[in-house]
Design an enzyme around this catalytic site. Sequence first.
Site, short mmCIF file in Angstrom:
data_model
loop_
_atom_site.label_atom_id
_atom_site.label_comp_id
_atom_site.label_asym_id
_atom_site.label_seq_id
_atom_site.Cartn_x
_atom_site.Cartn_y
_atom_site.Cartn_z
N TYR A 175 21.88 110.63 8.38
CA TYR A 175 22.83 111.68 8.75
C TYR A 175 24.23 111.10 9.03
CZ TYR A 175 18.44 114.23 9.68
OH TYR A 175 17.19 114.78 9.61
N HIS A 213 11.53 107.76 7.75
CA HIS A 213 12.06 109.06 7.32
C HIS A 213 11.24 109.65 6.16
CE1 HIS A 213 16.06 111.47 7.36
NE2 HIS A 213 15.08 112.25 7.00
N1 LIG Z 1 12.72 114.69 8.43
C1 LIG Z 1 13.40 115.27 7.46
O1 LIG Z 1 13.28 114.92 6.27
C2 LIG Z 1 14.35 116.37 7.80
C3 LIG Z 1 14.86 117.21 6.80
C4 LIG Z 1 15.73 118.25 7.16
C5 LIG Z 1 16.08 118.43 8.50
N2 LIG Z 1 15.59 117.57 9.46
C6 LIG Z 1 15.95 117.75 10.89
O2 LIG Z 1 15.57 119.06 11.27
C7 LIG Z 1 16.70 119.75 11.83
C8 LIG Z 1 16.60 121.25 11.55
O3 LIG Z 1 16.56 121.50 10.16
P1 LIG Z 1 17.84 122.09 9.38
O4 LIG Z 1 19.05 121.77 10.16
O5 LIG Z 1 17.77 121.62 7.98
O6 LIG Z 1 17.55 123.64 9.31
P2 LIG Z 1 17.21 124.81 10.37
O7 LIG Z 1 17.38 124.33 11.77
O8 LIG Z 1 15.93 125.38 9.97
O9 LIG Z 1 18.31 125.87 9.99
C9 LIG Z 1 19.64 125.75 10.32
C10 LIG Z 1 20.30 127.09 10.02
O10 LIG Z 1 19.69 128.10 10.81
C11 LIG Z 1 20.68 128.87 11.44
N3 LIG Z 1 20.18 129.29 12.75
C12 LIG Z 1 19.75 128.50 13.77
N4 LIG Z 1 19.35 129.24 14.80
C13 LIG Z 1 19.53 130.53 14.45
C14 LIG Z 1 19.31 131.77 15.11
N5 LIG Z 1 18.83 131.83 16.35
N6 LIG Z 1 19.61 132.92 14.44
C15 LIG Z 1 20.11 132.88 13.18
N7 LIG Z 1 20.33 131.74 12.51
C16 LIG Z 1 20.05 130.57 13.14
C17 LIG Z 1 21.90 127.98 11.55
O11 LIG Z 1 23.07 128.74 11.46
P3 LIG Z 1 24.16 128.77 12.68
O12 LIG Z 1 24.72 127.38 12.75
O13 LIG Z 1 25.13 129.78 12.23
O14 LIG Z 1 23.40 129.16 13.91
C18 LIG Z 1 21.76 127.08 10.32
O15 LIG Z 1 22.42 127.67 9.22
C19 LIG Z 1 17.89 119.05 11.13
O16 LIG Z 1 19.12 119.32 11.75
C20 LIG Z 1 17.45 117.62 11.19
O17 LIG Z 1 17.69 117.09 12.46
C21 LIG Z 1 14.72 116.57 9.13
#
Ligand SMILES: NC(=O)c1ccc[n+]([C@@H]2O[C@H](COP(=O)([O-])OP(=O)(O)OC[C@H]3O[C@@H](n4cnc5c(N)ncnc54)[C@H](OP(=O)(O)O)[C@@H]3O)[C@@H](O)[C@H]2O)c1
Length: 268
Positions: free
Chosen positions: A57, A118
């Site tokens: 990241y 990862h």
């Molecule tokens: N291990 C891996 O390979 C891997 C892969 C991907 C991600 N990750 C980790 O997992 C974390 C979460 O995954 P992600 O960031 O990809 O996706 P996510 O958390 O599933 O989705 C993020 C999206 O959801 C929206 N959101 C969040 N809360 C909300 C709510 N209460 N109501 C409406 N919309 C909402 C956010 O918009 P707003 O900003 O407008 O609220 C953003 O656009 C990452 O940040 C990272 O740390 C790990």
Amino acid sequence: MEKVRLNNGLSIPYLGTGTNTYGKENNDYNGELNGDFSALISAINMGYRLIDTAISYRNEAGVGETVKDSGIAREDFFLTTKIPNTDEYVKDKETVRQTIEQSLTNLQTDYIDLYLLHRPIDDEEKQKGAWEVLEEYVGKGKIKSIGVSNFTISDIKKLEQYATIKPAINQIESNSSGWNNDLVKYLLKEDIRPQAWGPMKVSDEHQDVLSKIGESYGKNWAQVILRYQTQRGIIVIPKSHNPENQKANLESQDFLLSEEHMRQIDQL
Ligand SMILES: NC(=O)c1ccc[n+]([C@@H]2O[C@H](COP(=O)([O-])OP(=O)(O)OC[C@H]3O[C@@H](n4cnc5c(N)ncnc54)[C@H](OP(=O)(O)O)[C@@H]3O)[C@@H](O)[C@H]2O)c1
């Protein structure tokens, strides 16, 4: 925030914040680093203590600085980072050691709560070397828990052939587009805690169903899906740049879904 015990006896909050677009132009994963950690500051001020970053990241240092600047005691946080599966980081054991030391420097800490592979490393010998170094760092007290991410059942079985420390966590994609139920069941049976990334990736159609369910509890679709996951034993790390959403997500843990609603969500 409710916590859950890992297989090594340590505890982790059931809900934390992702960070993969924090500190970047346009909140874009691939955006230029701009040092804007206001979303993380907001999350910490609101009470988030589990923070999920990764070397890929590119924001470990900004996360570390923000945590430090919060003035909140280090031991109140649970910091996760992840080592990429590429040679630059895992070529040999010495490279892995340098990578971990750099994470410790970036995060401005003496210890990291959770260090994950990862992704599986194609070359089994390199993966064995990386895991052995993670175990070495647990021995030194510089890493508290080690785990994996994006591992299948067969990846885990291979790792367990040489691991002397069982992975504490497998961080995997789990959301209403694919719950990954077979893997989740296996992990829970094996006492490897599943942690869901991408938990908010939910279609409009599914959001409508979840909103309807939420009406009985005074909760919105996002709160319902987060509660569904934690109620079945999965840690969640939703990421938001919007304080209102961050607050809603944090307030997803103060109610219980009925068995019928749990079944209905599982069928999505
Ligand atoms: N291990 C891996 O390979 C891997 C892969 C991907 C991600 N990750 C980790 O997992 C974390 C979460 O995954 P992600 O960031 O990809 O996706 P996510 O958390 O599933 O989705 C993020 C999206 O959801 C929206 N959101 C969040 N809360 C909300 C709510 N209460 N109501 C409406 N919309 C909402 C956010 O918009 P707003 O900003 O407008 O609220 C953003 O656009 C990452 O940040 C990272 O740390 C790990």
